[in-house]
Design a protein around this motif. Structure first.
Motif, short mmCIF file in Angstrom:
data_model
loop_
_atom_site.label_atom_id
_atom_site.label_comp_id
_atom_site.label_asym_id
_atom_site.label_seq_id
_atom_site.Cartn_x
_atom_site.Cartn_y
_atom_site.Cartn_z
N SER A 193 0.62 -1.16 -0.33
CA SER A 193 0.19 0.21 0.11
C SER A 193 0.79 1.66 0.19
O SER A 193 2.31 1.36 0.58
N ILE A 219 3.14 4.21 0.15
CA ILE A 219 4.22 4.89 0.48
C ILE A 219 5.31 3.45 -0.31
O ILE A 219 6.18 3.42 -1.55
N ASP A 262 4.56 -7.87 3.62
CA ASP A 262 3.68 -6.84 4.33
C ASP A 262 2.61 -7.69 4.29
O ASP A 262 2.76 -9.52 4.71
N ILE A 263 2.13 -7.45 5.59
CA ILE A 263 0.99 -8.79 6.25
C ILE A 263 -0.20 -8.94 5.66
O ILE A 263 -0.81 -9.44 5.68
N THR A 320 4.79 -11.20 6.07
CA THR A 320 5.89 -11.33 7.08
C THR A 320 4.72 -10.13 7.90
O THR A 320 4.18 -9.10 7.83
N ASP A 321 4.60 -10.68 9.36
CA ASP A 321 4.18 -9.58 10.83
C ASP A 321 5.29 -9.01 10.73
O ASP A 321 6.01 -10.23 11.53
N LEU A 322 5.56 -8.02 10.20
CA LEU A 322 6.95 -7.17 10.78
C LEU A 322 7.13 -6.83 12.76
O LEU A 322 8.02 -7.10 12.87
N ASN A 341 9.89 0.00 5.57
CA ASN A 341 9.00 1.20 6.06
C ASN A 341 7.41 1.36 6.36
O ASN A 341 6.69 1.93 6.23
N TYR A 352 2.21 8.43 18.18
CA TYR A 352 3.32 8.40 17.17
C TYR A 352 4.50 8.96 17.02
O TYR A 352 5.70 8.60 16.16
N LYS A 384 8.70 7.64 15.73
CA LYS A 384 9.63 8.28 14.95
C LYS A 384 10.88 9.03 15.30
O LYS A 384 11.42 9.51 14.33
N SER A 410 5.64 15.18 5.06
CA SER A 410 4.68 15.67 5.68
C SER A 410 3.43 14.97 5.52
O SER A 410 3.45 13.33 5.06
N ILE A 466 0.94 12.66 3.46
CA ILE A 466 1.02 12.03 2.20
C ILE A 466 -0.24 11.30 1.65
O ILE A 466 -0.51 11.04 2.77
N THR A 517 -2.55 8.96 0.95
CA THR A 517 -2.20 7.50 1.10
C THR A 517 -3.02 6.75 1.34
O THR A 517 -4.02 7.95 2.41
N MET A 520 -2.76 5.89 4.44
CA MET A 520 -3.18 5.40 6.07
C MET A 520 -3.99 7.23 6.11
O MET A 520 -3.74 7.30 7.59
N THR A 521 -3.23 8.34 5.09
CA THR A 521 -4.50 9.62 5.48
C THR A 521 -5.39 9.80 5.69
O THR A 521 -6.20 9.80 5.72
N1 LIG Z 1 0.96 8.63 4.97
C1 LIG Z 1 1.84 10.30 5.53
O1 LIG Z 1 1.38 10.87 5.63
C2 LIG Z 1 2.48 9.50 6.49
C3 LIG Z 1 3.66 10.85 6.86
C4 LIG Z 1 4.91 10.49 7.46
C5 LIG Z 1 5.73 8.88 7.54
N2 LIG Z 1 4.40 8.05 7.29
C6 LIG Z 1 5.15 7.16 7.43
O2 LIG Z 1 5.41 6.11 5.54
C7 LIG Z 1 5.16 4.59 5.73
C8 LIG Z 1 3.85 4.19 4.79
O3 LIG Z 1 3.10 4.61 5.28
P1 LIG Z 1 1.83 4.68 4.30
O4 LIG Z 1 1.26 6.38 4.07
O5 LIG Z 1 2.12 4.47 2.97
O6 LIG Z 1 0.85 3.24 4.93
P2 LIG Z 1 0.12 2.66 4.20
O7 LIG Z 1 -0.89 2.09 5.32
O8 LIG Z 1 -0.65 3.22 3.07
O9 LIG Z 1 0.64 1.40 3.84
C9 LIG Z 1 1.17 1.22 4.82
C10 LIG Z 1 1.78 -0.69 4.66
O10 LIG Z 1 1.85 -1.45 5.66
C11 LIG Z 1 1.52 -2.62 6.07
N3 LIG Z 1 1.66 -3.14 8.12
C12 LIG Z 1 1.31 -2.60 8.88
N4 LIG Z 1 1.45 -3.07 10.08
C13 LIG Z 1 2.30 -4.11 9.39
C14 LIG Z 1 2.96 -5.64 10.44
N5 LIG Z 1 3.10 -5.58 11.14
N6 LIG Z 1 3.55 -6.17 9.63
C15 LIG Z 1 3.15 -5.91 7.89
N7 LIG Z 1 2.86 -5.61 7.28
C16 LIG Z 1 2.63 -4.29 8.21
C17 LIG Z 1 -0.03 -2.48 6.14
O11 LIG Z 1 -0.13 -3.44 5.33
C18 LIG Z 1 0.34 -1.02 4.34
O12 LIG Z 1 0.37 -1.92 3.40
C19 LIG Z 1 4.67 4.68 8.27
O13 LIG Z 1 5.87 4.23 8.20
C20 LIG Z 1 4.34 5.85 8.09
O14 LIG Z 1 4.03 6.25 9.38
C21 LIG Z 1 3.13 8.45 6.28
#
Ligand SMILES: NC(=O)c1ccc[n+]([C@@H]2O[C@H](COP(=O)([O-])OP(=O)(O)OC[C@H]3O[C@@H](n4cnc5c(N)ncnc54)[C@H](O)[C@@H]3O)[C@@H](O)[C@H]2O)c1
Length: 249
Positions: A14, A16, A35-36, A60-62, A88, A153, A157, A184, A186, A188, A190-191
């Protein structure tokens, strides 16, 4: 640019991570998508393979050490090496500290920070043998300044930031670099989960960035690929903001 290089991207089903995996593969890299989320992870790999790219999915469960060890072992067996680890995967929980349960705190710390320790631990063993490697961690502007309403959170970080700098210092002698990127907001999933799909709310959030827009997964993937490339060979221990100027204010 990444021909014959083996790259592990966690959380690559998913957002980033997905974009990063796609961009590495498009540039010739051999990519392990971890990914999980099996459904979306296998979809990413199926698409890459149908485009003639080299990729594997490793469920993978990280937060589980045996899973992280397995991820790095399968990658090494399949591709013969590990050149780049992109830590990531992450989650956001916005419960205020005075209401947060220990379970929520542990889930955040385990997913956002312990996962990076565990994957780095097993990747480093291969990279040290090869005396070569790059680790890139997903931090956040929340690791630099206190983004309001997500204290726990931000704390994870902040830990990612110091883990990155410490890896850079301790493993430089093995020709291993470690850097992090600090985005900042993004655009996605998550947002979406955090602020919803309302265009007006997104526009309001976009105005927090001097450039006046939200970041895209491509914006962050571009920075990650730069830090993974030889073009950044003198850069280690750095925190690269990808924030549209948010922290420059
Ligand atoms: N989106 C933002 O605004 C933003 C801003 C700053 C930093 N980040 C960081 O960027 C990274 C990616 O964020 P994103 O927005 O792409 O998130 P997202 O929710 O779109 O994707 C995160 C992915 O991580 C996987 N995941 C979560 N827990 C897991 C686990 N225990 N084992 C395996 N996989 C697992 C999820 O299944 C998902 O596919 C994160 O570390 C987030 O903190 C995001």
């Amino acid at each position: 640019m990444f021909e014959n290089r083996a790259i592990v991207v966690t959380g690559a089903a998913s957002g980033i991570g997905k974009q990063t995996a796609i961009d590495f593969a498009r540039q010739g890299g051999m990519v392990a998508v971890a990914d999980i989320d099996e459904k979306n992870g296998t979809d990413v790999v199926a698409k890459l393979k149908s485009d003639g790219r080299d990729a594997i999915f490793v469920k993978t469960d990280l937060t589980v050490e045996a899973d992280c060890e397995n991820l790095l072992a399968i990658t090494t067996t399949t591709f013969g090496r590990i050149d780049v680890l992109v830590n990531n995967a992450g989650i956001e929980i916005s419960t205020p500290i005075h209401e947060m349960s220990v379970d929520e705190w542990d889930r955040l710390v385990d997913t956002n920070l312990k996962s990076m320790f565990l994957c780095s631990k097993y990747a480093l063993r291969e990279m040290m043998k090869a005396t070569s490697g790059v680790i890139i961690n997903l931090c956040s502007v929340g690791g630099l300044v206190a983004w309001p309403g997500i204290a726990a959170y931000n704390a994870t970080k902040g830990g990612v930031m110091m883990l990155t700098k410490s890896l850079a210092v301790d493993y430089a002698k093995y020709n291993i670099r470690a850097n992090c990127v600090c985005p900042s907001i993004i655009d996605t999933p998550m947002t979406d989960a955090s602020i919803g799909h309302d265009a007006a709310v997104k526009e309001q959030k976009a105005k927090l960035n001097p450039v006046g827009r939200l970041g895209t997964p491509e914006d962050v993937a571009n920075a990650i690929l730069f830090l993974a490339s030889d073009a950044s060979s003198f850069i280690t221990g750095a925190a690269l903001t990808v924030d549209g100027g948010y922290t420059a204010l």
